[in-house]
Scaffold this motif. Structure first.
Motif, PDB file in Angstrom:
ATOM      1  N   LYS A  38      -5.645  -1.889   3.025  1.00  0.00           N
ATOM      2  CA  LYS A  38      -5.076  -3.195   2.699  1.00  0.00           C
ATOM      3  C   LYS A  38      -6.204  -4.216   2.851  1.00  0.00           C
ATOM      4  O   LYS A  38      -7.005  -4.125   3.777  1.00  0.00           O
ATOM      5  N   SER A  83      -8.724  -8.171  -3.649  1.00  0.00           N
ATOM      6  CA  SER A  83      -9.836  -7.230  -3.482  1.00  0.00           C
ATOM      7  C   SER A  83     -10.860  -7.857  -2.547  1.00  0.00           C
ATOM      8  O   SER A  83     -11.026  -9.081  -2.540  1.00  0.00           O
ATOM      9  N   VAL A 119      -5.582   4.449   2.103  1.00  0.00           N
ATOM     10  CA  VAL A 119      -5.514   3.218   1.312  1.00  0.00           C
ATOM     11  C   VAL A 119      -5.801   2.042   2.242  1.00  0.00           C
ATOM     12  O   VAL A 119      -5.196   1.926   3.306  1.00  0.00           O
ATOM     13  N   SER A 159     -11.178   3.295  -6.239  1.00  0.00           N
ATOM     14  CA  SER A 159     -11.660   4.170  -5.175  1.00  0.00           C
ATOM     15  C   SER A 159     -13.188   4.070  -5.124  1.00  0.00           C
ATOM     16  O   SER A 159     -13.843   4.016  -6.165  1.00  0.00           O
ATOM     17  N   ALA A 210       0.823  -1.208   0.000  1.00  0.00           N
ATOM     18  CA  ALA A 210       0.000   0.000   0.000  1.00  0.00           C
ATOM     19  C   ALA A 210       0.859   1.261   0.000  1.00  0.00           C
ATOM     20  O   ALA A 210       0.506   2.264  -0.611  1.00  0.00           O
ATOM     21  N   TYR A 254      -9.460   3.993  -0.940  1.00  0.00           N
ATOM     22  CA  TYR A 254      -8.760   3.324  -2.034  1.00  0.00           C
ATOM     23  C   TYR A 254      -8.432   1.899  -1.601  1.00  0.00           C
ATOM     24  O   TYR A 254      -7.926   1.688  -0.498  1.00  0.00           O
ATOM     25  N   LEU A 255      -8.740   0.934  -2.459  1.00  0.00           N
ATOM     26  CA  LEU A 255      -8.422  -0.448  -2.153  1.00  0.00           C
ATOM     27  C   LEU A 255      -8.117  -1.211  -3.420  1.00  0.00           C
ATOM     28  O   LEU A 255      -8.309  -0.701  -4.520  1.00  0.00           O
ATOM     29  N   ASN A 256      -7.625  -2.416  -3.260  1.00  0.00           N
ATOM     30  CA  ASN A 256      -7.197  -3.168  -4.429  1.00  0.00           C
ATOM     31  C   ASN A 256      -8.374  -3.534  -5.313  1.00  0.00           C
ATOM     32  O   ASN A 256      -9.433  -3.933  -4.838  1.00  0.00           O
ATOM     33  N   ALA A 298       1.916   2.030  -3.571  1.00  0.00           N
ATOM     34  CA  ALA A 298       0.742   2.474  -4.345  1.00  0.00           C
ATOM     35  C   ALA A 298       0.388   3.917  -3.984  1.00  0.00           C
ATOM     36  O   ALA A 298       0.168   4.751  -4.873  1.00  0.00           O
ATOM     37  N   TYR A 327      -3.153  -2.095  -9.256  1.00  0.00           N
ATOM     38  CA  TYR A 327      -4.463  -1.540  -9.631  1.00  0.00           C
ATOM     39  C   TYR A 327      -5.313  -1.291  -8.384  1.00  0.00           C
ATOM     40  O   TYR A 327      -5.784  -2.233  -7.752  1.00  0.00           O
ATOM     41  N   LEU A 328      -5.452  -0.020  -8.027  1.00  0.00           N
ATOM     42  CA  LEU A 328      -6.361   0.358  -6.938  1.00  0.00           C
ATOM     43  C   LEU A 328      -7.647   0.899  -7.537  1.00  0.00           C
ATOM     44  O   LEU A 328      -7.652   1.439  -8.651  1.00  0.00           O
TER      45      LEU A 328
END
Length: 165
Positions: free
Chosen positions: A52, A108, A50, A142, A36, A131-133, A39, A139-140
């Motif tokens: 995780k 994700s 962000v 939102s 993270a 923001y997350l995977n 990223a 590739y994040l």
């Protein structure tokens, strides 16, 4: 602002589109063990914003998902206490991949292979955007936090370890 790149569909983005849930796409250059922090650095967003996606399991090997700030760790002892488990431990990478269907580093919380309960650090819900995977490395996505507690059915917990900002 990062340059726009073509992004292919993942199970997570497919599920979000099926649910008609708006989301932003934020590709970046994946670096092994960058996590993270890398990223957030590349995308110019706060690491604390962000999330995780961590796959863990309880004492009966039942898997669960934990969404935690990128700059915090999970107190598994507090997580067990707040979720009613006796003990919670992180899954080994191959076990996490088997449960989620995603490669570690690209996990994700959306459209996981196995249906798993999702727990989210409560303070992540204070942001206008999280923001997350998005389902693959580099590739994040939102989303607004109400997506986590609404369609994803995540339950809030307070289990973060680490200094406050």
């Amino acid at each position: 602002m990062p340059k726009t790149r073509h992004t292919s569909e993942t199970p997570a983005t497919h599920w979000l589109r099926q649910q008609k849930i708006p989301f932003g796409e934020h590709p970046y250059d994946y670096i092994d063990h960058g996590g993270a922090r890398e990223a957030a650095r590349q995308l110019g967003i706060p690491l604390h914003q962000v999330a995780k996606t961590l796959i863990m399991e309880d004492e009966q090997a039942r898997p669960l998902v934990v969404l935690m700030h990128g700059d915090r760790e999970v107190s598994t002892k507090n997580l067990a206490r707040q979720t009613g488990a006796k003990k919670i431990t992180p899954c080994a990478p191959d076990t996490a991949q088997r449960h989620s269907g995603y490669q570690v580093g690209g996990t994700s919380p959306f459209a996981t292979r196995k249906h798993m309960p999702v727990w989210v650090e409560a303070s992540l819900l204070d942001y206008a955007t999280v923001y997350l995977n998005g389902g693959r490395r580099g590739y994040l996505i939102s989303v607004t936090p109400d997506i986590l507690t609404g369609p994803l059915s995540a339950k809030a917990v307070s289990v973060a370890l680490g200094a406050e900002d």
